[in-house]
Design a protein around this motif. Structure first.
Motif: not given
Length: 157
Positions: A37-46
């Protein structure tokens, strides 16, 4: 911070950690079972909820039902997500635009690769997002080694 855990069969594990700008979580189990599980946080994040349901069959190839893996993907973000699922064994992919709170259901046959699967989920517009589900569906019968390990298949992705 790297953390390692061992969880006994039938037991549960819970933990929390401080949110950063991104996440990179790996879960390993027996017989090739892995989840990345890879991703990011923030307004543009999936933000997707991905659920898998493994269906064991009673045989492989022409010997009967080979089993399948069913995916349910729900878009939990406030904006639409263009979601792609790549079957790394076959190289086939499917893409679907999911509005907020919409979900997609798909099923992948495991007959061609004797119960082995490797599915990669990405979202266009968020290069940090990649979920990967891989492993083998057991059916209680004699099995085959992972075709990718033996060089019979070159995984895509």
């Amino acid at each position: 911070m790297v953390r390692n855990y061992t969880v006994e069969p039938g037991k549960n594990l819970a933990d929390t950690w401080t949110e950063t700008s991104s996440y990179d979580l790996s879960v390993y189990g027996p017989n090739g079972f892995v989840r990345y599980f890879n991703g990011s946080f923030g307004s543009g994040a999936a933000v997707l909820d991905v659920r898998s349901d493994l269906q064991s069959g009673n045989g492989w190839g022409s010997h009967g039902d080979s089993g399948s893996i069913a995916l349910t993907i729900t878009n939990l973000a406030a904006k639409a997500a263009d979601v792609t699922v790549l079957d790394a064994y076959t190289g086939c992919s499917m893409t679907e635009l999911l509005d907020p709170n919409d979900n997609s259901q798909s099923e992948f046959s495991l007959e061609q690769f004797f119960g082995w699967y490797d599915l990669i989920i990405t979202v266009s517009g968020d290069p940090t997002f990649q979920y990967r589900l891989a492993g083998h569906v057991e059916n209680g019968r004699d099995s085959f080694s992972d075709p990718a390990m033996g060089g019979l298949v070159t995984l895509q992705g």
